[in-house]
Design a protein around this motif. Structure first.
Motif, mmCIF file in Angstrom:
data_model
loop_
_atom_site.group_PDB
_atom_site.id
_atom_site.type_symbol
_atom_site.label_atom_id
_atom_site.label_comp_id
_atom_site.label_asym_id
_atom_site.label_seq_id
_atom_site.Cartn_x
_atom_site.Cartn_y
_atom_site.Cartn_z
ATOM 1 N N UNK A 112 31.137 75.917 -36.605
ATOM 2 C CA UNK A 112 32.311 75.762 -35.754
ATOM 3 C C UNK A 112 32.848 74.346 -35.771
ATOM 4 N N UNK A 113 31.948 73.341 -35.786
ATOM 5 C CA UNK A 113 32.395 71.945 -35.846
ATOM 6 C C UNK A 113 33.013 71.632 -37.203
ATOM 7 N N UNK A 114 32.469 72.200 -38.264
ATOM 8 C CA UNK A 114 33.065 72.038 -39.597
ATOM 9 C C UNK A 114 34.474 72.633 -39.620
ATOM 10 N N UNK A 115 34.618 73.820 -39.062
ATOM 11 C CA UNK A 115 35.941 74.457 -39.029
ATOM 12 C C UNK A 115 36.938 73.609 -38.243
ATOM 13 N N UNK A 116 36.455 72.968 -37.178
ATOM 14 C CA UNK A 116 37.332 72.118 -36.386
ATOM 15 C C UNK A 116 37.751 70.887 -37.208
ATOM 16 N N UNK A 117 36.818 70.307 -37.948
ATOM 17 C CA UNK A 117 37.154 69.185 -38.825
ATOM 18 C C UNK A 117 38.225 69.589 -39.833
ATOM 19 N N UNK A 118 38.152 70.817 -40.311
ATOM 20 C CA UNK A 118 39.109 71.269 -41.329
ATOM 21 C C UNK A 118 40.544 71.295 -40.812
ATOM 22 N N UNK A 119 40.737 71.292 -39.494
ATOM 23 C CA UNK A 119 42.098 71.158 -38.957
ATOM 24 C C UNK A 119 42.728 69.862 -39.460
ATOM 25 N N UNK A 120 41.895 68.814 -39.564
ATOM 26 C CA UNK A 120 42.380 67.525 -40.066
ATOM 27 C C UNK A 120 42.754 67.650 -41.543
ATOM 28 N N UNK A 121 41.867 68.234 -42.328
ATOM 29 C CA UNK A 121 42.135 68.355 -43.761
ATOM 30 C C UNK A 121 43.352 69.245 -44.028
#
Length: 334
Positions: free
Chosen positions: A287-296
Motif C-alpha cells: 500500500x505504501x509503494x502504491x502511494x509512492x507511485x502517485x508521485x511517479x
C-alpha cells in the motif's frame, strides 16, 4: 484485505532490467537477533553476528539483510575507536581499551532497547517482490513487533528506496516537482504520527525551494539541479532525501558541500515519509509503494504536472492555510 501491488509508469531501469527497491523497517519489542532469526526462517541464509546488537543474514533467497539496534553508539566504528585511542593512548593498553569499548557498546545497546528501534535494512529486490517483505512483516508482528502507533514515543518509519528509471535532469526535476506538489496530500493520506512530525527526520522542503523548481522557466542542467538542491536542502532530513542519489550521480559535487558519512551513494529515491504502521489493520508495504507511485505517475503525466504546478503558484493563500492537500486531490490518480 490484500493490497494489489501496482506497477510504476516506467518498470525498467536504463539497462532494461526490472527496477529494484530497497526497504528499511523500524519497529520495537523484537531484538536484532530475533529479527535475524525470523528472516532466516522465512528466506533462508546464514546469520552473522557483528556485535550483540547487530546481525547480518547473508545469502538469503533475496540477498543480504542487516538487522541492528538503530543507535550508532551501540556498534563499533572506526571514528569512535580512533578517538578513544587518541585520547587514551599511553594510559590504557590497546587490548584493554578494545575490551572496554566493546563492553560499553553492549551496555549502551542493552540500555537502549525498548525506546530505540530495531532496524531491518533489506537488499535491493525487484519491485514485484515487495509482497514477500510484507510476509516478513507478518512474521515480525506475529512475534510481537510493535510499530508507530503502539506508543506516543515510537517515531518509527518505513523507508522506500525505489531505483530510478533514468538519470537525466528532466526526469529528476519532474519527480522532485511531483513530490513537492503531492507532499501535503501524502502527509494527510498517511496521517503522519505526531512524534514523527515534531522530530526533524522528515522535514518538508522549504517553500522557497518548491516555488523555485515549479517555475515554468526553471530548466536546469543536472549540475544546476544538484547545486540548487544542496543550497536549499543541505541536510539528510527531508521527506524525500535526494542526497544518496545525487552522491551516486556526482559524488565530488555533493561531498564538497555535505560531508556526512551517513550519506550512502545509491541510484534511488530515498522516500522517508511512511509510518511503520505494523499494528494498523490493513496496512502494508504494498500500500505504501502504491502511494509512492502517485508521485511517479504525476511526474510521468507532463501536462497534468504543469497544470498542477501553475495552480500551486497561483493559490499561495490556500497553500499557506493548509488547504492544498484537499485541492491537490483532483490531480491524484485513483
Amino acid at each position: 484485505m490484500t493490497v494489489t501491488l501496482q506497477s510504476p509508469p516506467l518498470t525498467e531501469n536504463e539497462d532494461g532490467q526490472t527496477r529494484q527497491v530497497g526497504i528499511e523497517l523500524e519497529f520495537s519489542s523484537l531484538s536484532s537477533q530475533q529479527s535475524a532469526e525470523l528472516i532466516r526462517k522465512r528466506f533462508g541464509g546464514e546469520i552473522i553476528s557483528h556485535d550483540p546488537h547487530h546481525y547480518e543474514v547473508r545469502d538469503t533467497q533475496l540477498g543480504s539483510f542487516d538487522c541492528k539496534l538503530d543507535v550508532r553508539y551501540a556498534h563499533p566504528s572506526e571514528d569512535k575507536e580512533e578517538t578513544a585511542k587518541r585520547l587514551l593512548s599511553g594510559w590504557v593498553e590497546e587490548e584493554k581499551l578494545n575490551n572496554l569499548l566493546r563492553r560499553t557498546e553492549s551496555f549502551i545497546g542493552d540500555l537502549s532497547q525498548g525506546w530505540v528501534p530495531t532496524e531491518i535494512v533489506g537488499p535491493p529486490i525487484p519491485y514485484p517482490q515487495i509482497p514477500l517483505i510484507d510476509e516478513l512483516v507478518g512474521d515480525l508482528i506475529a512475534e510481537g513487533a510493535e510499530g508507530t502507533e503502539s506508543s506516543w514515543a515510537y517515531a518509527f518509519g518505513v523507508q522506500l528506496n525505489p531505483e530510478v528509471a533514468a538519470k537525466d535532469a528532466d526526469y529528476l526535476l519532474r519527480h522532485l516537482q511531483a513530490y513537492c506538489l503531492l507532499s501535503d496530500w501524502l502527509r494527510e493520506s498517511i496521517n503522519i504520527d505526531v512524534t514523527r512530525r515534531i522530530l526533524p527526520f522528515i522535514d518538508r522542503f522549504p517553500l522557497s525551494y518548491t516555488k523555485l523548481i515549479l517555475q515554468k522557466s526553471y530548466r536546469p542542467t543536472r549540475e544546476q539541479l544538484i547545486d540548487d538542491y544542496l543550497q536549499y536542502n543541505p541536510t539528510r532530513n527531508r521527506e524525500l532525501d535526494m542526497l544518496p542519489l545525487f552522491r551516486h550521480l556526482d559524488e565530488t559535487r555533493v561531498i564538497s558541500q555535505i560531508t556526512s558519512s551517513l550519506i550512502k551513494a545509491r541510484p534511488t529515491f530515498h522516500y522517508r515519509l511512511p509510518n511503520a504502521s505494523f499494528n494498523k489493520p490493513g496496512w502494508s508495504l504494498a500500500g505504501e509503494w502504491n502511494r509512492w507511485l502517485k508521485v511517479e505517475k504525476l511526474a510521468h503525466a507532463k501536462d497534468r504536472l504543469s497544470e498542477m504546478a501553475a495552480a500551486f503558484l497561483q493559490n499561495q493563500s490556500k497553500v499557506f492555510h493548509g488547504n492544498w492537500a484537499r485541492m491537490s486531490a483532483q490531480w491524484v490518480e485513483p
